[in-house]
Design an enzyme around this catalytic site. Structure first.
Site, short mmCIF file in Angstrom:
data_model
loop_
_atom_site.label_atom_id
_atom_site.label_comp_id
_atom_site.label_asym_id
_atom_site.label_seq_id
_atom_site.Cartn_x
_atom_site.Cartn_y
_atom_site.Cartn_z
N GLU A 24 0.97 -1.18 -0.15
CA GLU A 24 -0.16 -0.24 0.06
C GLU A 24 0.96 1.18 -0.04
O GLU A 24 2.04 1.13 0.49
CB GLU A 24 -1.02 -0.25 1.31
CG GLU A 24 -1.82 1.11 1.37
CD GLU A 24 -2.94 0.95 2.66
OE1 GLU A 24 -2.76 -0.03 3.09
OE2 GLU A 24 -3.66 2.06 2.72
N ASN A 36 -6.56 1.43 2.84
CA ASN A 36 -7.35 2.67 3.15
C ASN A 36 -7.10 3.45 2.10
O ASN A 36 -7.89 4.57 1.91
CB ASN A 36 -7.11 3.07 4.77
CG ASN A 36 -7.78 1.83 5.64
OD1 ASN A 36 -8.58 1.20 5.29
ND2 ASN A 36 -7.00 1.94 6.89
N ASN A 89 -12.16 -0.77 -0.92
CA ASN A 89 -11.47 -1.46 0.47
C ASN A 89 -12.16 -1.17 1.61
O ASN A 89 -12.67 0.07 1.92
CB ASN A 89 -10.26 -0.55 0.78
CG ASN A 89 -9.56 -1.29 1.79
OD1 ASN A 89 -8.91 -2.71 1.73
ND2 ASN A 89 -9.14 -0.52 2.74
N GLU A 90 -12.60 -2.15 2.61
CA GLU A 90 -13.19 -2.13 3.87
C GLU A 90 -14.15 -1.19 3.85
O GLU A 90 -13.98 0.00 4.52
CB GLU A 90 -12.12 -1.82 4.83
CG GLU A 90 -11.15 -2.79 4.92
CD GLU A 90 -10.12 -2.93 6.35
OE1 GLU A 90 -9.98 -1.70 6.60
OE2 GLU A 90 -9.33 -3.91 6.55
N GLU A 140 -6.22 -9.39 3.16
CA GLU A 140 -5.69 -8.75 4.37
C GLU A 140 -5.56 -9.76 5.76
O GLU A 140 -6.32 -10.13 6.16
CB GLU A 140 -5.98 -7.36 4.72
CG GLU A 140 -5.80 -6.32 3.64
CD GLU A 140 -5.95 -4.94 4.30
OE1 GLU A 140 -5.67 -4.68 5.53
OE2 GLU A 140 -6.52 -4.37 3.54
N GLN A 200 1.33 -6.59 5.34
CA GLN A 200 1.88 -6.28 4.09
C GLN A 200 3.13 -6.83 3.70
O GLN A 200 3.65 -8.19 4.21
CB GLN A 200 1.86 -4.88 3.63
CG GLN A 200 0.33 -4.24 3.99
CD GLN A 200 0.48 -2.72 3.67
OE1 GLN A 200 1.07 -2.22 2.98
NE2 GLN A 200 -0.83 -2.10 4.35
O1 AHR Z 1 -2.92 -3.01 6.15
C1 AHR Z 1 -3.25 -1.83 6.72
C2 AHR Z 1 -4.37 -1.50 6.68
O2 AHR Z 1 -5.51 -2.41 7.34
C3 AHR Z 1 -5.21 -1.25 5.39
O3 AHR Z 1 -5.01 -0.07 4.81
C4 AHR Z 1 -6.56 -1.49 5.53
O4 AHR Z 1 -7.44 -1.99 4.63
C5 AHR Z 1 -6.65 -2.27 6.97
O5 AHR Z 1 -7.40 -1.79 7.79
#
Ligand code: AHR
Length: 503
Positions: free
Chosen positions: A30, A75, A175-176, A295, A352
């Site tokens: 990210e 995010n 995303n989320e 994730e 990540q």
């Molecule tokens: O991986 C870190 C964050 O965790 C990501 O940006 C988000 O999707 C999740 O809350």
């Protein structure tokens, strides 16, 4: 003398769960902290290549054989304008990055990331912004990346030096989106509708793509699993996967309870499968929605440090968890849980990859090094390709604060028919005692033990540093095969990889 604990297992090559989709061993980069800037990209680094990518990092990622990397968020994607990251560098704007409250320089964007992914032999899993943007930006982006030419956006790509389309196959629809922290978060109905319409438009541009709809941000969300049900009810015919995200931590310093947390992951997966299949039944559909666990990891060590970071800096050290040995054990158990669901969990991303809650760390202008969690992830990625076999396992159990009947031993087995190889992954969660594991593998006739790799440390809190790999695997395992029975001693608190091959 107290008798040693014993566990029994049967592995039969006909007890097939499913072929493991290689994308189960994916990861995630990210635009966050030092993942991109100072992680994969550092043009002034002595090991930078002609594009500014760090060759030392490329090599560590290649060693992991990461098949797919999710990008650009997370995010961050929910307020990202993809157009800022393409075209001549001098024209790219600096922006306030709202998710992590930093400055995004846009030096790296879609094209450079695809180049980097090619260098590490990975595919890209691209996420589109369904927070501040929507159908229009998403259909333009896929025309830019995947259309051969002769239209505004595809010709723009060509003018940026990329004659051939990138043909990105796997896409995340936001995303989320259930998370109140997400820029442009949405109720399930709002999200389901925009996911449905965006998916429709994107598949009109390129019918060969696969789409991942957002599920809940984690099992603790109040709308879980209704969010999945409503989203799928609306978007069922247009999407292919539903996403799952989950991070664990040992906040209470209760290691036995912490190491059992993959039981929560197992429950999460089963609940999402049931939800998918309920909507399938409701729609009288023949189509099956699979799971993208895009994730997953341990994340808690850096929480306090992150609160002290000044906003609006470029690439600050955010989410830089330093992992210890017990984290590596839980990561191993989480992989085992996903392998046990290989029939439905088709993709997963260790979140990540570099610097940000990552197996690989770098020093700016310095070296790169492997965290403890690098090892179980690498072993699974390298040796876990093939068919996931269902282990019939009878292990002694324990109770912890949140979980009852936790098996001390977790195990998954992958059979690679082409190479005549069988790999058994096993974690012993007993913190004091080794456990004797007797496995009946008679259906694997003619197999021999190649090696038994063990990751173990006396100290659950041991970490690695740039200078010292205190937690690293070795081949000290003692596994013997006699007439189809595999005799193994799984040391207390250990991650094990038992590799067998037919002569
Ligand atoms: O991986 C870190 C964050 O965790 C990501 O940006 C988000 O999707 C999740 O809350």
């Amino acid at each position: 003398m107290v008798e040693k604990m014993k566990a029994k297992m049967v592995l039969d090559k006909s007890y097939k769960i499913s072929k493991v989709d290689d994308r189960l061993y994916g990861s995630f980069i990210e635009h966050l902290g030092r993942a991109v800037y100072g992680g994969i990209y550092e043009p002034n680094h002595p090991q930078a290549d002609e594009q500014g990518f760090r060759k030392d990092v490329i090599n560590l990622v290649k060693d992991l054989q990461v098949p797919i990397v999710r990008y650009p968020g997370g995010n961050m994607v929910s307020a990202y304008n993809w157009e800022d990251g393409v075209g001549p560098l001098k024209d790219r704007p600096k922006r306030l990055e709202l998710a992590w409250r930093t400055i995004e320089t846009n030096e790296i964007g879609t094209n450079e990331f695809v180049d980097w992914a090619n260098k590490v032999n990975s595919e890209v899993m691209m996420a589109v912004n369904l927070g501040t943007r929507g159908i229009d930006a998403a259909r333009n982006l896929i025309e830019y990346t995947n259309h051969p030419g002769g239209t505004y956006w595809s010709d723009l790509r060509k003018s940026h030096g990329y004659e051939k389309p990138h043909n990105i196959k796997t896409w995340c629809l936001g995303n989320e989106m259930d998370g109140p922290w997400q820029v442009g978060s949405k109720t399930a109905y709002e999200y389901g509708r925009i996911a449905q319409e965006t998916a429709k438009a994107m598949k009109l541009v390129d019918p060969d793509i696969e789409l991942v709809a957002c599920g809940s941000s984690n099992t603790g969300m109040p709308t879980f699993p209704e969010y999945e049900a409503t989203t799928l009810d609306l978007a069922y015919d247009y999407v292919d996967y539903i996403s799952l995200h989950q991070y664990y931590g040992n906040h209470e310093n209760d290691s036995s309870n912490y190491l059992a947390k993959n039981m929560d992951m197992d429950h999460f997966i089963k609940t999402v499968i049931s939800t998918c299949d309920y909507i399938k039944a409701k729609h009288r559909s023949k189509k099956k929605i699979n799971l993208s666990f895009d994730e997953w990891n341990v994340w808690y060590h850096s929480n306090d440090a992150d609160k002290k970071i000044e906003p609006w800096s470029v690439a600050p050290p955010q989410l830089e968890d330093v992992y210890n040995f017990e984290d590596a054990l839980l990561v191993g158990s989480m992989i085992i849980t996903m392998l046990q669901h290989a029939d439905r969990v088709k993709m997963a991303c260790l979140a990540q990859l570099v610097n940000v809650i990552a197996p690989i760390m770098t020093e700016n202008e310095g070296s790169s090094w492997k965290q403890t969690i690098y090892y179980p992830y690498m072993h699974a990625s390298i040796y876990g390709r093939g068919i996931s076999i269902k282990p019939i396992l009878n292990s002694p159990k324990y109770d912890s604060k949140e979980f009852t009947d936790v098996p001390y031993i977790d195990s998954a087995a992958v059979y690679n028919e082409e190479n005549d190889e069988l790999t058994i992954f096993a974690v012993n969660k007993n913190l004091e005692n080794s456990i004797i594991l007797e496995s009946d593998i008679r259906s694997f006739e003619g197999y021999k033990v190649l090696e038994h790799i063990v990751l173990r440390h006396d100290n659950l809190k041991a970490t690695n540093t740039m200078e010292r790999q205190s937690v690293a695997p070795n081949n000290v395992g003692n596994t013997k095969l006699e007439e189809g029975m595999l005799h193994t001693e799984l040391q207390s608190k250990s991650w094990n990889v038992i590799r067998l091959k037919r002569n």
